[in-house]
Design a protein around this motif. Structure first.
Motif, PDB file in Angstrom:
ATOM      1  N   LEU A   1       0.876  -1.184   0.000  1.00 13.98           N
ATOM      2  CA  LEU A   1       0.000   0.000   0.000  1.00 13.98           C
ATOM      3  C   LEU A   1       0.904   1.221   0.000  1.00 13.98           C
ATOM      4  CD1 LEU A   1      -2.462  -1.392   2.700  1.00 13.98           C
ATOM      5  CD2 LEU A   1      -2.893  -1.231   0.227  1.00 13.98           C
ATOM      6  N   ALA A   2       1.044   1.843  -1.173  1.00 12.66           N
ATOM      7  CA  ALA A   2       1.979   2.966  -1.322  1.00 12.66           C
ATOM      8  C   ALA A   2       1.206   4.268  -1.444  1.00 12.66           C
ATOM      9  CB  ALA A   2       2.848   2.755  -2.570  1.00 12.66           C
ATOM     10  N   SER A   3       1.571   5.261  -0.668  1.00 15.43           N
ATOM     11  CA  SER A   3       0.997   6.615  -0.783  1.00 15.43           C
ATOM     12  C   SER A   3      -0.522   6.579  -0.864  1.00 15.43           C
ATOM     13  CB  SER A   3       1.511   7.308  -2.060  1.00 15.43           C
ATOM     14  OG  SER A   3       2.893   7.202  -2.181  1.00 15.43           O
ATOM     15  N   THR A   4      -1.140   5.757  -0.023  1.00 12.56           N
ATOM     16  CA  THR A   4      -2.591   5.599  -0.149  1.00 12.56           C
ATOM     17  C   THR A   4      -3.277   5.717   1.202  1.00 12.56           C
ATOM     18  OG1 THR A   4      -4.262   4.299  -1.326  1.00 12.56           O
ATOM     19  CG2 THR A   4      -2.715   3.056   0.028  1.00 12.56           C
ATOM     20  N   ARG A   5      -4.593   5.684   1.158  1.00  8.16           N
ATOM     21  CA  ARG A   5      -5.398   5.780   2.387  1.00  8.16           C
ATOM     22  C   ARG A   5      -6.557   4.793   2.282  1.00  8.16           C
ATOM     23  NH1 ARG A   5      -6.790  11.285   0.373  1.00  8.16           N
ATOM     24  NH2 ARG A   5      -5.931  12.166   2.311  1.00  8.16           N
ATOM     25  N   ALA A   6      -7.104   4.447   3.477  1.00 10.30           N
ATOM     26  CA  ALA A   6      -8.213   3.486   3.500  1.00 10.30           C
ATOM     27  C   ALA A   6      -9.569   4.175   3.432  1.00 10.30           C
ATOM     28  CB  ALA A   6      -8.136   2.639   4.771  1.00 10.30           C
ATOM     29  N   SER A   7      -9.648   5.429   3.895  1.00 14.80           N
ATOM     30  CA  SER A   7     -10.960   6.076   4.014  1.00 14.80           C
ATOM     31  C   SER A   7     -11.534   6.453   2.643  1.00 14.80           C
ATOM     32  CB  SER A   7     -10.838   7.331   4.887  1.00 14.80           C
ATOM     33  OG  SER A   7      -9.869   8.189   4.339  1.00 14.80           O
TER      34      SER A   7
END
Ligand code: MLT
Length: 273
Positions: free
Chosen positions: A118-124
């Motif tokens: 998971l690179a430079s990412t978000r879950a929301s």
């Protein structure tokens, strides 16, 4: 049949195929294409089979009419694995929007996933202001064209020093974004706007996970990645110094080394698991 004539009978041969390695599916962000992974494809080839699609509407792939959904994008990627005959689990890695797609693949096809990056990412998901911004960007693409939007995005994508000092990198990113079709941009904006919240998924992730993030990311602040890594029981977080939202391009050697180590450990299980 003469005495010397031989009848061919197939035998089981042992062989080496350098592609018989744990595959790594690398999914680019918005509005980029698979050329963003060029360095990683070359440097990781000795330990992994890298598969890096151009998402629909991006790079050289077809650009169906928008809107797209996260599910469309995830199914395109898994469809590519099917096409390649890869049915064993692979490592799925995505940067930013590629991370949103990575979550969707894990949600829909957990049996296809051996590990996550998971690179430079978000879950929301997007909040209301974020959704309105997607609509505004989509309208601007339709009215003024792709570059009207991508030019505004560019300064925020890189760490301030990379943006000021690295003209070649700035030109590369600008060109990559300008090559995205209007259909692809609008389609992806709608997919991101409507994407589900992946926060509830974090506690369910049960495969080795690498969270990798630039220390100076202006699009997804580092504390979001830290919180995400804390919630995933199987995650390790690596922060890439002096990098913004595109650490694989801004600090390619550091970024690739981290992926190399992660893939190397997983190879063991692939062959003997
Ligand atoms: C990306 O880099 O893929 C996008 O910035 C993600 C987003 O806009 O949410």
């Amino acid at each position: 049949m003469s005495e010397n004539e031989q009848v061919y009978e197939p035998v089981a041969l042992s062989f080496i195929d350098s592609c018989d390695q744990l595959p790594l599916l690398l999914i680019h962000g918005f509005p980029f294409n698979n050329t963003m992974w060029e360095e990683q494809v070359v440097d990781l080839a000795e330990i992994t089979r890298v598969i890096a699609p151009d998402l629909r509407g991006h790079g050289r792939s077809d650009a169906p009419d928008p809107p797209y959904t996260m599910s469309d994008l995830a199914q395109d990627c898994v469809g590519l694995l099917d096409y390649l005959g890869i049915d064993r689990p692979v490592v799925v890695g995505g940067l930013s929007m590629g991370g949103y797609i990575t979550f969707e693949i894990y949600r829909q096809f957990p049996e296809r996933v051996a590990g996550l990056i998971l690179a430079s990412t978000r879950a929301s998901a997007d909040d209301e202001a974020g959704k309105a911004n997607r609509d505004q960007m989509a309208a601007q693409v339709q009215e003024e064209g792709v570059t009207a939007v991508t030019e505004g995005m560019l300064p925020k994508l890189l760490a301030p020093e990379s943006y000021e000092a690295d003209e070649d990198l700035v030109a590369f990113v600008a060109e990559m974004m300008a090559g995205t079709s209007a259909e692809g941009m609008v389609g992806a904006l709608m997919a991101m706007k409507e994407r589900p919240d992946s926060t509830p998924l974090l506690g369910e992730i049960a495969v080795p996970t690498l969270v990798i993030h630039g220390s100076e990311d202006q699009i997804v602040p580092l504390d979001e990645a830290e919180a995400m890594a804390d919630t995933i029981a199987t995650a390790e977080l690596v922060v890439i110094p002096d990098a913004g939202h595109l650490p694989n391009l801004e600090q390619p050697d550091l970024f690739t080394d981290v992926l190399y180590e992660f893939m190397d450990e997983l190879q063991e299980d692939y062959y003997h698991g």
